[in-house]
Write an enzyme that holds these catalytic residues in place. Structure first.
Site, PDB file in Angstrom:
ATOM      1  N   SER A  93      -8.815  -3.599  -0.651  1.00 18.20           N
ATOM      2  CA  SER A  93      -7.849  -3.519  -1.691  1.00 18.20           C
ATOM      3  C   SER A  93      -7.638  -4.643  -2.245  1.00 18.20           C
ATOM      4  O   SER A  93      -7.614  -6.061  -2.119  1.00 18.20           O
ATOM      5  CB  SER A  93      -6.757  -3.105  -0.392  1.00 18.20           C
ATOM      6  OG  SER A  93      -5.633  -3.408  -0.904  1.00 18.20           O
ATOM      7  N   TYR A 131      -2.917  -4.022   8.021  1.00 14.26           N
ATOM      8  CA  TYR A 131      -4.210  -3.952   6.269  1.00 14.26           C
ATOM      9  C   TYR A 131      -3.998  -4.504   5.907  1.00 14.26           C
ATOM     10  O   TYR A 131      -5.492  -5.158   5.707  1.00 14.26           O
ATOM     11  CB  TYR A 131      -3.652  -2.728   5.525  1.00 14.26           C
ATOM     12  CG  TYR A 131      -3.949  -1.959   4.860  1.00 14.26           C
ATOM     13  CD1 TYR A 131      -4.691  -1.604   5.528  1.00 14.26           C
ATOM     14  CD2 TYR A 131      -3.733  -2.569   3.100  1.00 14.26           C
ATOM     15  CE1 TYR A 131      -5.485  -0.708   4.138  1.00 14.26           C
ATOM     16  CE2 TYR A 131      -4.405  -1.624   2.714  1.00 14.26           C
ATOM     17  CZ  TYR A 131      -5.645  -0.904   2.676  1.00 14.26           C
ATOM     18  OH  TYR A 131      -5.802   0.073   1.635  1.00 14.26           O
TER      19      TYR A 131
HETATM   20  N1  LIG Z   1      -5.479   4.643  -2.899  1.00 12.19           N
HETATM   21  C1  LIG Z   1      -4.930   3.474  -2.404  1.00 12.19           C
HETATM   22  O1  LIG Z   1      -3.932   3.142  -2.984  1.00 12.19           O
HETATM   23  C2  LIG Z   1      -6.030   2.332  -2.284  1.00 12.19           C
HETATM   24  C3  LIG Z   1      -5.813   1.395  -2.310  1.00 12.19           C
HETATM   25  C4  LIG Z   1      -6.653  -0.290  -2.189  1.00 12.19           C
HETATM   26  C5  LIG Z   1      -7.600   0.407  -1.561  1.00 12.19           C
HETATM   27  N2  LIG Z   1      -7.256   1.250  -0.358  1.00 12.19           N
HETATM   28  C6  LIG Z   1      -8.778   2.285   0.103  1.00 12.19           C
HETATM   29  O2  LIG Z   1      -9.795   3.204  -0.290  1.00 12.19           O
HETATM   30  C7  LIG Z   1     -10.185   3.705   0.634  1.00 12.19           C
HETATM   31  C8  LIG Z   1      -9.757   5.293   0.737  1.00 12.19           C
HETATM   32  O3  LIG Z   1      -9.092   5.699   0.760  1.00 12.19           O
HETATM   33  P1  LIG Z   1      -8.048   6.640  -0.518  1.00 12.19           P
HETATM   34  O4  LIG Z   1      -7.225   6.454  -1.524  1.00 12.19           O
HETATM   35  O5  LIG Z   1      -9.282   7.293  -0.767  1.00 12.19           O
HETATM   36  O6  LIG Z   1      -7.329   7.474   1.334  1.00 12.19           O
HETATM   37  P2  LIG Z   1      -7.580   9.106   2.071  1.00 12.19           P
HETATM   38  O7  LIG Z   1      -7.694  10.117   0.128  1.00 12.19           O
HETATM   39  O8  LIG Z   1      -6.568   9.123   2.561  1.00 12.19           O
HETATM   40  O9  LIG Z   1      -9.121   9.473   2.416  1.00 12.19           O
HETATM   41  C9  LIG Z   1      -9.227   8.387   3.190  1.00 12.19           C
HETATM   42  C10 LIG Z   1     -11.248   9.081   3.567  1.00 12.19           C
HETATM   43  O10 LIG Z   1     -10.852   8.221   5.182  1.00 12.19           O
HETATM   44  C11 LIG Z   1     -11.274   8.641   5.976  1.00 12.19           C
HETATM   45  N3  LIG Z   1     -11.145   8.864   7.620  1.00 12.19           N
HETATM   46  C12 LIG Z   1      -9.776   7.866   7.986  1.00 12.19           C
HETATM   47  N4  LIG Z   1      -9.866   7.888   9.259  1.00 12.19           N
HETATM   48  C13 LIG Z   1     -10.964   8.124   9.521  1.00 12.19           C
HETATM   49  C14 LIG Z   1     -11.945   7.790  10.607  1.00 12.19           C
HETATM   50  N5  LIG Z   1     -11.266   7.978  11.818  1.00 12.19           N
HETATM   51  N6  LIG Z   1     -13.461   8.618  10.871  1.00 12.19           N
HETATM   52  C15 LIG Z   1     -13.215   8.899   9.238  1.00 12.19           C
HETATM   53  N7  LIG Z   1     -13.408   8.843   8.709  1.00 12.19           N
HETATM   54  C16 LIG Z   1     -11.724   8.648   8.278  1.00 12.19           C
HETATM   55  C17 LIG Z   1     -11.156  10.224   5.891  1.00 12.19           C
HETATM   56  O11 LIG Z   1     -11.463  11.390   6.525  1.00 12.19           O
HETATM   57  P3  LIG Z   1     -10.973  12.316   7.267  1.00 12.19           P
HETATM   58  O12 LIG Z   1      -9.665  12.638   7.115  1.00 12.19           O
HETATM   59  O13 LIG Z   1     -11.922  13.440   7.143  1.00 12.19           O
HETATM   60  O14 LIG Z   1     -11.925  11.940   8.538  1.00 12.19           O
HETATM   61  C18 LIG Z   1     -11.118  10.584   4.052  1.00 12.19           C
HETATM   62  O15 LIG Z   1     -12.092  10.692   3.241  1.00 12.19           O
HETATM   63  C19 LIG Z   1      -9.422   3.117   2.295  1.00 12.19           C
HETATM   64  O16 LIG Z   1     -10.619   1.901   2.880  1.00 12.19           O
HETATM   65  C20 LIG Z   1      -8.275   1.906   1.816  1.00 12.19           C
HETATM   66  O17 LIG Z   1      -7.908   1.597   2.327  1.00 12.19           O
HETATM   67  C21 LIG Z   1      -7.328   2.686  -1.109  1.00 12.19           C
END
Ligand SMILES: NC(=O)c1ccc[n+]([C@@H]2O[C@H](COP(=O)([O-])OP(=O)(O)OC[C@H]3O[C@@H](n4cnc5c(N)ncnc54)[C@H](OP(=O)(O)O)[C@@H]3O)[C@@H](O)[C@H]2O)c1
Length: 263
Positions: free
Chosen positions: A142, A155
């Site tokens: 991130s 985080y």
């Molecule tokens: N969106 C942002 O602004 C942002 C910024 C920087 C970094 N990130 C990083 O990007 C990555 C993806 O996040 P996103 O933004 O795409 O969020 P998201 O739309 O909430 O997707 C998160 C994914 O992680 C899975 N997940 C969460 N807990 C889990 C568990 N216990 N076991 C298996 N799968 C799990 C969820 O699937 P299920 O709920 O179906 O298990 C979902 O597919 C993360 O690592 C996040 O920290 C996001």
């Protein structure tokens, strides 16, 4: 070997950035193994991508906070006869309550999901990649890893680990044809803030801060293919990272304390 005969394992593929990785890699001809907890979401996506791109698309429903899950995922891939050439360690979330108000199992789950599972999956699949002389690993960190730390949050610390660990592994694996990239996105449209419970505040942030997941993923795939160990997607995020990174630690601390939109 071309991407047409290679397989990508994507964690957190049921939503957001992970589902977008699945779409882009399937369009490039990769076979997919999609992992997350919500099996129905994974199955819908797998069906759609197999039909549209003619790739093999398998799903495995697992809670990656379970310490046994990395071995279960890799055992499932072996059972299916899939060797993993491309790993996207993407699954993640963030708590937003005070450290002392958060029950230990929740904190331990965050550490397991985004540090231990990510590291063990890398440890399990990297030897095969090295043996075959080709592999690509994207670990989703991130912009938080390059920014002042957020009050109360694990985080920032977790994502810093992911970034530094990815650089170290890239040094070890690159001579064997395996590239590792830490992807450091800023605010990206996904379900992240709904899960975190900060949607209302997130919606008030200026649009210039936000990226579409397609843009993040495209830049990440380009970065890992060309062997860039750290990818900060988007011009605004690159500027922010290059401004914040050189600041003295005392100033980073003060900035982190003063500007936490999710406090
Ligand atoms: N969106 C942002 O602004 C942002 C910024 C920087 C970094 N990130 C990083 O990007 C990555 C993806 O996040 P996103 O933004 O795409 O969020 P998201 O739309 O909430 O997707 C998160 C994914 O992680 C899975 N997940 C969460 N807990 C889990 C568990 N216990 N076991 C298996 N799968 C799990 C969820 O699937 P299920 O709920 O179906 O298990 C979902 O597919 C993360 O690592 C996040 O920290 C996001």
């Amino acid at each position: 070997m071309t991407s047409a005969s290679r397989t990508a394992l994507i964690t957190g593929a049921s939503a957001g950035i992970g589902a977008t990785f699945a779409r882009h890699l399937a369009a490039q001809g990769y076979h997919l193994l999609l992992v997350a907890r919500r099996a129905d979401r994974l199955q819908d996506l797998a069906r759609e991508l197999a039909q549209r791109h003619g790739v093999r698309c398998e799903v495995f429903s697992a809670d990656l906070m379970d310490p046994a899950s990395p071995r279960a995922v890799v055992a499932h891939a072996a059972q299916l006869g899939m060797s993993i050439d491309f790993l996207v360690n993407n699954a993640g979330l963030s708590g937003h309550r005070k450290f002392i108000d958060t029950p230990w199992p929740e904190l331990a789950g965050e550490i397991q999901l985004m540090m231990t599972t990510l590291t063990e999956l890398t440890h399990l699949v990297a030897p095969g990649m090295v043996q075959r002389g080709w592999g690509r690993i994207i670990n989703v960190s991130s912009l938080a890893a390059l920014s002042p730390p957020g009050e109360s949050l694990l985080y920032s610390a977790i994502k810093s680990y992911v970034m530094v660990m990815s650089q170290s592994m890239d040094m070890e694996f690159k001579p064997h044809g395996v590239h590792v990239t830490a992807l450091c996105p800023g605010f990206t449209h996904s379900e992240f803030h709904d899960v975190m419970g900060t949607r209302k505040t997130a919606n008030q942030l200026p649009p210039i801060l936000w990226q579409q997941p397609q843009d993040v993923v495209q830049e990440a795939i380009k970065a890992v293919m060309s062997g860039k160990p750290v990818c900060v997607p988007g011009t605004f995020n690159k500027i922010m990272a290059s401004l914040m990174r050189p600041l003295p630690l005392w100033l980073q601390y003060q900035l982190g304390k003063a500007f936490n939109p999710f406090k």
